[in-house]
Design an enzyme around this catalytic site. Structure first.
Site, PDB file in Angstrom:
ATOM      1  N   SER A 582      -6.557  -3.304  -2.380  1.00 51.11           N
ATOM      2  CA  SER A 582      -6.320  -4.675  -1.925  1.00 51.11           C
ATOM      3  C   SER A 582      -7.499  -5.119  -1.091  1.00 51.11           C
ATOM      4  O   SER A 582      -8.193  -4.295  -0.467  1.00 51.11           O
ATOM      5  CB  SER A 582      -5.056  -4.730  -1.072  1.00 51.11           C
ATOM      6  OG  SER A 582      -5.014  -5.944  -0.340  1.00 51.11           O
ATOM      7  N   TYR A 595       0.445  -1.950   6.368  1.00 52.09           N
ATOM      8  CA  TYR A 595      -0.010  -2.198   4.997  1.00 52.09           C
ATOM      9  C   TYR A 595      -1.533  -2.133   4.904  1.00 52.09           C
ATOM     10  O   TYR A 595      -2.091  -1.425   4.059  1.00 52.09           O
ATOM     11  CB  TYR A 595       0.498  -3.570   4.524  1.00 52.09           C
ATOM     12  CG  TYR A 595       0.097  -3.932   3.121  1.00 52.09           C
ATOM     13  CD1 TYR A 595       0.769  -3.383   2.029  1.00 52.09           C
ATOM     14  CD2 TYR A 595      -0.954  -4.814   2.873  1.00 52.09           C
ATOM     15  CE1 TYR A 595       0.402  -3.711   0.731  1.00 52.09           C
ATOM     16  CE2 TYR A 595      -1.329  -5.147   1.580  1.00 52.09           C
ATOM     17  CZ  TYR A 595      -0.645  -4.597   0.501  1.00 52.09           C
ATOM     18  OH  TYR A 595      -1.017  -4.924  -0.775  1.00 52.09           O
TER      19      TYR A 595
END
Ligand SMILES: [Zn+2]
Length: 705
Positions: A582, A595
C-alpha cells in the site's frame, strides 16, 4: 441388420430417440449430426475427439443444375459429441473418387490431401480430414468410424484377425494396420470387394468402420458390433486376474493423495525442462489395477496402439519405482528422480534418431507426458490443463485396450517406426504449426490470496485471461462460493480450483498448496493480496485491532510465502511472489498506526525475501495500490468512515477526493492493480526483483526513495 426400434444393450448406451429423430428425418445431414452426437456421448464408443462419421446425399449442383452425390463428413479436429454443421466438410463424391486417376502410389499419398480442396461442394466446409478417403471409397450412405476400446482390444490382439473372423462369423472384414490416408481408403474398398455382404471392417491396431443405409441402421450396427466385442471380452475376463493379478496394494486414498501432492511439483519441474507444463493426476481404479499389477513392467514399455492414443500420450509412459522414493524428503525428490528422467529423455532421443527421415521435423520435447506411480496413481503433463486431462483419459483408453487384448490373446503395440511416422508426420506437424500461439502465462499456475472478490479476484482473472491456471481462495466460505460460481461461468473447469484458505493458519495454507499440486502440479506465481484495514486514532486502537492487522498482513504474507517457496524449490523452475502492499507503507498519515506500520513491515519483508530468494530464481516484488474503492472488502464497514473522517469529507466523496489528490487525477480500479501484477510476471521483467511499483494515480509523497 436388426430393425427393432429399441434394444437392450449392456456395454454401450442406446440413446436413439425415435421422436427426436423423426423431427429431423427430412434432412439426412441433421440426422448425421444427431447420430454423431449420440455416438460421441458414450466414451465406450470412441475416445474424446476420436473417430468420424459421414453420410452421402444427392444435392443440386449450383453450377450445372444437375443432381450430384455429396459426402458430408466430420472435418479435421473437433469431437463427435459436440459436432455441429459447421464442423462438417462436404465434397463431391465423383470428384473425390476420380482422384484415383492421379494417385501416384503410397510414397506420394500425402500430396492427395491438398486435392480434397478441389472436391469441396459446400464452401462453408471445415478442412477435410485425413480420413476423408476412408469414407469416400465405401459406397454406403451412412458410415461410422470409431475408436472403441473393446474393438481396439481385438484389433491390437496378436491373433485379432482370427478372433474377429470367428466372433463375427465372417461378417466383419479386417484390414491390417496402415497409417490413415488415401491408400487406406483404397484398402477398405478392396476389403469390401473381396468380402461382399460384410457389415463392417476392423482396422488392425486402430479402430472400427461400420455402416448402414440409414442413419439409424448405421447407429444400430455400430452399437451391435461394439456390444458384441465387449460381451466377448467380458466373458474372456471372467475368473481371470487382470494383468496377471496385483503385485502390490495401494495405500488408502488419503495417503495416496498425500504422496501424489508431495511428488507432483518435482515431476512438474522435471517435465517442464523445456516448456512449462500443467499437470493432471488421477487415481482412477482402472489405473490402479494396471499400475499395481504384475504385468505393468512388461506392458508399459510396449506403448499404446491406436494412433490417437499415442499422439496424446507419447510413445510410452515413465514408470516410477515406488520403493526408491518411499522415504525421500520432498526437497530431495527432484534430485532422486532426475536420473530416471534422463534415461527417459535418452530413450526418446534414440527413438527419434532411429526412426527419423531426412525431411522429419526436429525432435520435440523429450520429456514424458504420462507418469505412472505404482500404488499411487497416474500423472500427465501438457501445455494446458485440458490437454493434460485428455492425455490421462487416453491412457485409460490404452489401459482398457491392453486389458482386453491380454484377456483374449496377447497385446501388441504399433511398431516404433509406424508410431514415429504418425507422430512426426509432416501433415501432423503442419497442424501443430497452425495452432494459435500460447498466451503470456500459458503453462503457469498462480495462487492469489483473498481472490474470491475485490482486487484479488481482478488479479486472478487477469492471470486466467493471460493463460494461467489459478487457485482462488478466501477465508469466508460464502464469498468463496460466489467467486467459484463466477469463475465456473467465465472459465469452466480446466482453469481454476477454489480452496478455503486463511492466511493466518499454516494448516489451511498447506492444504491449499497440496490441492494446487494435485490439480495442476505446483505453483509459479503467488500474490499476497488478502487484507483488511482498520483506521483509528492511536488512543482508540485496541490490542485486538493491532493483532489482527499484523496477523493477516504480516504473518499472512510470511506464511504464504514460506509455503510457496517450499513448492517452488521442489519444482526448481524459479517463481514470482508479488506482495500487494500500500502507499501507506511509504507515507505517514493520521489514524493509521497499526495498518500503516503493518504495511511497512510487508514492504520490508518483501525486500528481505527478495534478497534471500534470488539464488532460487524466485523474484519478489511489490505493488503499492492506493485507494482502490470498487468491490473491495476493505471498504465495507468502518474503514471508509474512518478515512472520510480523517480527511474531513463524506464517505461517498472519498473516490473523488482520492483521485483529486493524485498527480494524474485518476480513480484507481482493481483492474489497474491486476495489470501491474501482470507487468511483473508477463516475461518482460524477468530480471527485476525487490522492486516497488506504485499504482496510485501519482502521489509525490509515496515516491520511492
Ligand atoms: Zn481412426
Amino acid at each position: 441388420m436388426s430393425s427393432v426400434s429399441t434394444k437392450e444393450f449392456k456395454y454401450v448406451s442406446y440413446l436413439w430417440d425415435d421422436e427426436k429423430a423423426a423431427a429431423l428425418a427430412t434432412n439426412e445431414v441433421d440426422l448425421l449430426i444427431y447420430r454423431s452426437n449420440l455416438l460421441g456421448a458414450d466414451l465406450r464408443l470412441t475416445n474424446y475427439g476420436g473417430g468420424n462419421t459421414s453420410c452421402k446425399t444427392v444435392e443440386r449442383d449450383p453450377l450445372t443444375g444437375e443432381e450430384a452425390e455429396v459426402m458430408w463428413i466430420k472435418g479435421s479436429g473437433g469431437d463427435l459429441g459436440t459436432l455441429k454443421r459447421s464442423g462438417l466438410a462436404a465434397l463431391y463424391v465423383d470428384r473425390l473418387r476420380s482422384m484415383k486417376n492421379v494417385y501416384r502410389g503410397i510414397d506420394h499419398e500425402d500430396e492427395m490431401v491438398a486435392l480434397y480442396n478441389n472436391c469441396i461442394f459446400d464452401f462453408d466446409s471445415k478442412a477435410p480430414s485425413i480420413d476423408t478417403a476412408l469414407h469416400g471409397f465405401l459406397p454406403f450412405k451412412h458410415i461410422d468410424h470409431l475408436h472403441p476400446d473393446a474393438v481396439i482390444a481385438i484389433a491390437a490382439a496378436k491373433d485379432g484377425k482370427a478372433i474377429a473372423k470367428e466372433l463375427f462369423k465372417g461378417k466383419i472384414g479386417w484390414v491390417e494396420w496402415q497409417r490413415p490416408g488415401f491408400d487406406l481408403g483404397l484398402k477398405l474398398r478392396q476389403c469390401l470387394d473381396e468380402n461382399p455382404g460384410i457389415n463392417g471392417i476392423i482396422l488392425g491396431s486402430h479402430g472400427l468402420f461400420t455402416w448402414g443405409d440409414t442413419a439409424y441402421e448405421s447407429y444400430l450396427n455400430t452399437l451391435e458390433v461394439i456390444e458384441r466385442s465387449s460381451e466377448y471380452l467380458a466373458s474372456a475376463m471372467k475368473g481371470k486376474k487382470a494383468f496377471g493379478g496385483p503385485r502390490m496394494v495401494s495405500p488408502d486414498r488419503e495417503e495416496r493423495l498425500k504422496k501424489a501432492a508431495a511428488i507432483a511439483p518435482a515431476l512438474r519441474g522435471l517435465c517442464s525442462a523445456q516448456v512449462k507444463m500443467i499437470g493432471h493426476f488421477t487415481d482412477d481404479e482402472r489405473v490402479l489395477e494396471f499400475i499395481n499389477s504384475h504385468d505393468l513392467d512388461r506392458l508399459a514399455p510396449l506403448g499404446t496402439s491406436c494412433p490417437d492414443h499415442f499422439l496424446r500420450t507419447k510413445i510410452s509412459p515413465l514408470v516410477l519405482d515406488p520403493v526408491a522414493i518411499e522415504n525421500v524428503e520432498a526437497g530431495a525428490l527432484r534430485e532422486k528422480l532426475l536420473p530416471l528422467f534422463e534415461e527417459y529423455r535418452k530413450m526418446y532421443a534414440e527413438y527419434y534418431e532411429s526412426c527419423k527421415e531426412p525431411n522429419s521435423p526436429p525432435m520435440r520435447d523429450p520429456n514424458p507426458v504420462v507418469i505412472l506411480y505404482p500404488g499411487v496413481g497416474m500423472f500427465s503433463f501438457a501445455k494446458d490443463k485440458q490437454t493434460a486431462r485428455v492425455a490421462s483419459e487416453f491412457y485409460i483408453n490404452a489401459i482398457n485396450v491392453m486389458k482386453g487384448a491380454e484377456a483374449i490373446s496377447e497385446y501388441t503395440s504399433l511398431p516404433r517406426k509406424e508410431a514415429f511416422d504418425i507422430e512426426y508426420w509432416l501433415l501432423e506437424e503442419a497442424k501443430l504449426q497452425r495452432m494459435p500461439k500460447p498466451k503470456t502465462l500459458s503453462g503457469h499456475i498462480a495462487l492469489i490470496t483473498g481472490s474470491a472478490g475485490g482486487i484479488g479476484k481482478a488479479i486472478a482473472k487477469k492471470m486466467a485471461d493471460s493463460g494461467a491456471c489459478v487457485i482462488i481462495n478466501d477465508n469466508d466460505p460464502g464469498r468463496l462460493e460466489k467467486g467459484k460460481a463466477d469463475f465456473q461461468r467465465q472459465y469452466g473447469k480446466d482453469v481454476f480450483i477454489a480452496e478455503p484458505l486463511d492466511v493466518t493458519d499454516a494448516a489451511t495454507i498447506s492444504r491449499a498448496f497440496d490441492s494446487a499440486a494435485l490439480a495442476f502440479g505446483g505453483v509459479d506465481i503467488v500474490v499476497n493480496c488478502a487484507g483488511l484495514s482498520i483506521s483509528k486514532p492511536l488512543e482508540e486502537h485496541t490490542e485486538k485491532d493491532w493483532d489482527i492487522l499484523y496477523d493477516v498482513l504480516v504473518k499472512g504474507q510470511f506464511l504464504v510465502t514460506q509455503a510457496a517457496v517450499k513448492t517452488m524449490r521442489i519444482q526448481d523452475t524459479g517463481g514470482d511472489i508479488i506482495n500487494i502492499v500500500s502507499k501507506n507503507a511509504l507515507v505517514s498519515g493520521p489514524n493509521n498506526a497499526a495498518y500503516g506500520s503493518a504495511k511497512a513491515a510487508q514492504l520490508h519483508l518483501s525486500r528481505l525475501n527478495a534478497a534471500e530468494l534470488g539464488k532460487d530464481r524466485i523474484r519478489v516484488n511489490v505493488v503499492n495500490p492506493d485507494a482502490v474503492i470498487a468491490d473491495s472488502k476493505i471498504w465495507e464497514g468502518d474503514w471508509a468512515k474512518g478515512r472520510a473522517a480523517a480527511y474531513g469529507v463524506k464517505v461517498e466523496d472519498l473516490p473523488a477526493y482520492y483521485a483529486k489528490r493524485t498527480l494524474l487525477n485518476e480513480i484507481i480500479l482493481p483492474e489497474d492493480i491486476a495489470n501491474a501484477c501482470l507487468v511483473f510476471v508477463g516475461g518482460l521483467m524477468n530480471k527485476s526483483t525487490g522492486n516497488v511499483l506504485n499504482v496510485d494515480g501519482g502521489v509525490a509523497m509515496a515516491f520511492v526513495r
